[in-house]
Design a protein around this motif. Structure first.
Motif, short mmCIF file in Angstrom:
data_model
loop_
_atom_site.label_atom_id
_atom_site.label_comp_id
_atom_site.label_asym_id
_atom_site.label_seq_id
_atom_site.Cartn_x
_atom_site.Cartn_y
_atom_site.Cartn_z
N ALA A 1 2.26 6.21 -7.05
CA ALA A 1 1.15 6.94 -7.66
C ALA A 1 1.27 8.44 -7.40
N VAL A 2 1.61 8.82 -6.16
CA VAL A 2 1.77 10.24 -5.85
C VAL A 2 2.90 10.85 -6.67
N MET A 3 4.00 10.11 -6.78
CA MET A 3 5.14 10.61 -7.56
C MET A 3 4.74 10.82 -9.03
N MET A 4 3.99 9.89 -9.59
CA MET A 4 3.58 10.02 -10.99
C MET A 4 2.66 11.23 -11.18
N VAL B 1 2.64 13.98 -9.33
CA VAL B 1 3.46 15.19 -9.18
C VAL B 1 4.28 15.45 -10.44
N ILE B 2 4.87 14.42 -11.01
CA ILE B 2 5.65 14.59 -12.24
C ILE B 2 4.75 15.04 -13.39
N ALA B 3 3.56 14.45 -13.50
CA ALA B 3 2.63 14.85 -14.55
C ALA B 3 2.21 16.30 -14.38
N ALA B 4 1.97 16.73 -13.14
CA ALA B 4 1.60 18.13 -12.88
C ALA B 4 2.75 19.07 -13.23
N GLU B 5 3.97 18.67 -12.94
CA GLU B 5 5.14 19.50 -13.27
C GLU B 5 5.28 19.66 -14.78
N ILE B 6 5.12 18.56 -15.51
CA ILE B 6 5.20 18.63 -16.98
C ILE B 6 4.09 19.52 -17.53
N ARG C 1 0.84 -1.20 0.00
CA ARG C 1 0.00 0.00 0.00
C ARG C 1 0.87 1.25 0.00
N TYR C 2 1.93 1.25 0.78
CA TYR C 2 2.81 2.42 0.86
C TYR C 2 3.67 2.56 -0.39
N VAL C 3 4.18 1.43 -0.89
CA VAL C 3 5.02 1.47 -2.08
C VAL C 3 4.23 1.95 -3.28
#
Length: 45
Positions: free
Chosen positions: A24-27, A29-34, A17-19
């Motif tokens: 998912a959170v990292m993806m 954030v990266i999509a929002a940055e792009i 669940r944590y991994v």
């Protein structure tokens, strides 16, 4: 590590669940940055 089934891999010894949540959170954030970078580039032109 070695897993004998896909469910063991997804569960990851109780930490799945944590991994997967962190991934998912990292993806997101990266999509929002792009998206922000592309939006800024369009406004600069």
């Amino acid at each position: 590590m070695y897993w004998s089934s896909w469910s063991e891999f997804l569960h990851m010894g109780g930490y799945g669940r944590y991994v997967w949540g962190s991934l998912a959170v990292m993806m997101v954030v990266i999509a929002a940055e792009i998206w922000q970078l592309r939006s800024r580039r369009r406004h600069m032109e």
